[in-house]
Scaffold this motif. Structure first.
Motif, PDB file in Angstrom:
ATOM      1  N   ALA A   1      11.821  40.542  59.501  1.00  0.00           N
ATOM      2  CA  ALA A   1      12.348  41.179  58.288  1.00  0.00           C
ATOM      3  C   ALA A   1      13.362  40.280  57.579  1.00  0.00           C
ATOM      4  CB  ALA A   1      13.009  42.509  58.650  1.00  0.00           C
TER       5      ALA A   1
ATOM      6  N   LYS B   1      19.926  27.602  64.436  1.00  0.00           N
ATOM      7  CA  LYS B   1      19.840  29.064  64.286  1.00  0.00           C
ATOM      8  C   LYS B   1      19.413  29.715  65.590  1.00  0.00           C
ATOM      9  CE  LYS B   1      19.216  30.680  60.369  1.00  0.00           C
ATOM     10  NZ  LYS B   1      18.759  31.014  59.030  1.00  0.00           N
TER      11      LYS B   1
ATOM     12  N   PRO C   1      24.888  44.519  59.591  1.00  0.00           N
ATOM     13  CA  PRO C   1      24.716  44.056  60.977  1.00  0.00           C
ATOM     14  C   PRO C   1      23.583  43.040  61.059  1.00  0.00           C
ATOM     15  CG  PRO C   1      23.799  46.269  60.683  1.00  0.00           C
ATOM     16  CD  PRO C   1      24.526  45.936  59.415  1.00  0.00           C
TER      17      PRO C   1
ATOM     18  N   ALA D   1      11.530  39.468  65.069  1.00  0.00           N
ATOM     19  CA  ALA D   1      12.282  39.821  63.864  1.00  0.00           C
ATOM     20  C   ALA D   1      11.779  38.980  62.691  1.00  0.00           C
ATOM     21  CB  ALA D   1      13.769  39.578  64.088  1.00  0.00           C
TER      22      ALA D   1
HETATM   23  O1  C5P Z   1      20.599  34.310  59.725  1.00  0.00           O
HETATM   24  P1  C5P Z   1      19.265  34.457  59.074  1.00  0.00           P
HETATM   25  O2  C5P Z   1      19.169  35.617  58.133  1.00  0.00           O
HETATM   26  O3  C5P Z   1      18.730  33.201  58.443  1.00  0.00           O
HETATM   27  O4  C5P Z   1      18.300  34.758  60.306  1.00  0.00           O
HETATM   28  C1  C5P Z   1      16.962  35.085  60.137  1.00  0.00           C
HETATM   29  C2  C5P Z   1      16.463  35.827  61.347  1.00  0.00           C
HETATM   30  O5  C5P Z   1      17.384  36.843  61.746  1.00  0.00           O
HETATM   31  C3  C5P Z   1      15.174  36.563  61.071  1.00  0.00           C
HETATM   32  O6  C5P Z   1      14.468  36.667  62.288  1.00  0.00           O
HETATM   33  C4  C5P Z   1      15.673  37.912  60.583  1.00  0.00           C
HETATM   34  O7  C5P Z   1      14.686  38.932  60.742  1.00  0.00           O
HETATM   35  C5  C5P Z   1      16.865  38.138  61.478  1.00  0.00           C
HETATM   36  N1  C5P Z   1      17.951  38.913  60.863  1.00  0.00           N
HETATM   37  C6  C5P Z   1      18.246  40.192  61.314  1.00  0.00           C
HETATM   38  N2  C5P Z   1      19.294  40.905  60.759  1.00  0.00           N
HETATM   39  C7  C5P Z   1      20.039  40.364  59.779  1.00  0.00           C
HETATM   40  C8  C5P Z   1      19.760  39.066  59.301  1.00  0.00           C
HETATM   41  C9  C5P Z   1      18.703  38.376  59.863  1.00  0.00           C
HETATM   42  O8  C5P Z   1      17.552  40.679  62.223  1.00  0.00           O
HETATM   43  N3  C5P Z   1      21.043  41.063  59.255  1.00  0.00           N
END
Ligand code: C5P
Length: 220
Positions: free
Chosen positions: A95, A163, A127, A93
């Protein structure tokens, strides 16, 4: 030449920003370029994987041999990701998903009404795609290896480790953001249950190849 360390594996990568519509003309987005995610998709493909990139609105060429699914909103990204990870081995992930979206999307352009009063926007939480996938059966039983990214402004190591725990994932990549947005190089730390490993400043493609090797080591 890259060794085929991910041969036979299915990899799904999310990349870029999301776009959360306010009306047919306007919306809320961010400055993510998608370069890191596309570099990882390319590196995973070079390593022999079957790769899908689920991309928000970005201006990038699809790496050769990679399947691309274009989406706009976080909810579309979630749907495409859930579909694609149902039979994947690795989910990465990258994005920059919008945390919130406008609570309502107007089906017509929101007009000035001449009163001089600015509209008030209200938001709904999006989400968390990574956390949702990490809770799936496939991830919990170890068949789907989930990797997250974190851009932190300070105390990178502690924030990254926190995290990783919060998202419930085995590996998290930390970088000092937002200085990396749009750039061609980056520096990273990898945090997992064993601790921290630094990947010094290098081009995004070089870091992507190193990351792919680290993921392969954990998925023999
Ligand atoms: O919580 P935060 O946004 O800092 O976390 C970052 C990580 O979580 C990244 O890998 C990001 O792609 C993923 N993420 C996600 N969906 C969200 C928020 C973050 O997949 N709504």
């Amino acid at each position: 030449f890259q060794p085929k360390v991910l041969k036979g594996k299915r990899v799904l990568v999310t990349a870029g920003p999301t776009f959360e519509a306010l009306d047919p003309i306007r919306g809320i987005t961010n400055h993510s370029s998608g370069k890191m995610g596309f570099a990882i998709a390319r590196a995973a493909r070079e390593a022999g994987a079957d790769v899908t990139v689920v991309a928000g609105p970005v201006h990038l060429q699809t790496p050769r041999g990679v399947t691309r699914v274009d989406v706009k909103s976080a909810r579309q990204m979630l749907d495409a990701t859930l579909a694609g990870t149902a039979n994947a081995d690795v989910f990465i992930a990258t994005a920059a998903v919008a945390d919130w979206r406008p609570a309502t999307e107007s089906d017509q352009k929101i007009k000035k009404d001449g009163s001089g009063v600015a509209p008030t926007l209200s938001f709904t939480e999006n989400p968390d795609i990574l956390a949702t996938v990490a809770k799936s059966d496939r991830a919990k039983t170890g068949r789907l290896f989930c990797v997250g990214f974190a851009a932190e402004s300070h105390d990178l190591e502690n924030n990254a480790q926190a995290k990783r725990a919060r998202k419930g994932i085995p590996l998290l990549v930390g970088n000092i953001g937002p200085t990396t947005f749009g750039k061609d190089d980056n520096e990273m730390i990898l945090v997992d249950a064993n601790g921290v490993q630094a990947l010094p400043r290098a081009s995004k493609i070089s870091l992507a190849r190193q990351l792919v090797r680290e993921i392969a080591k954990r998925n023999p």
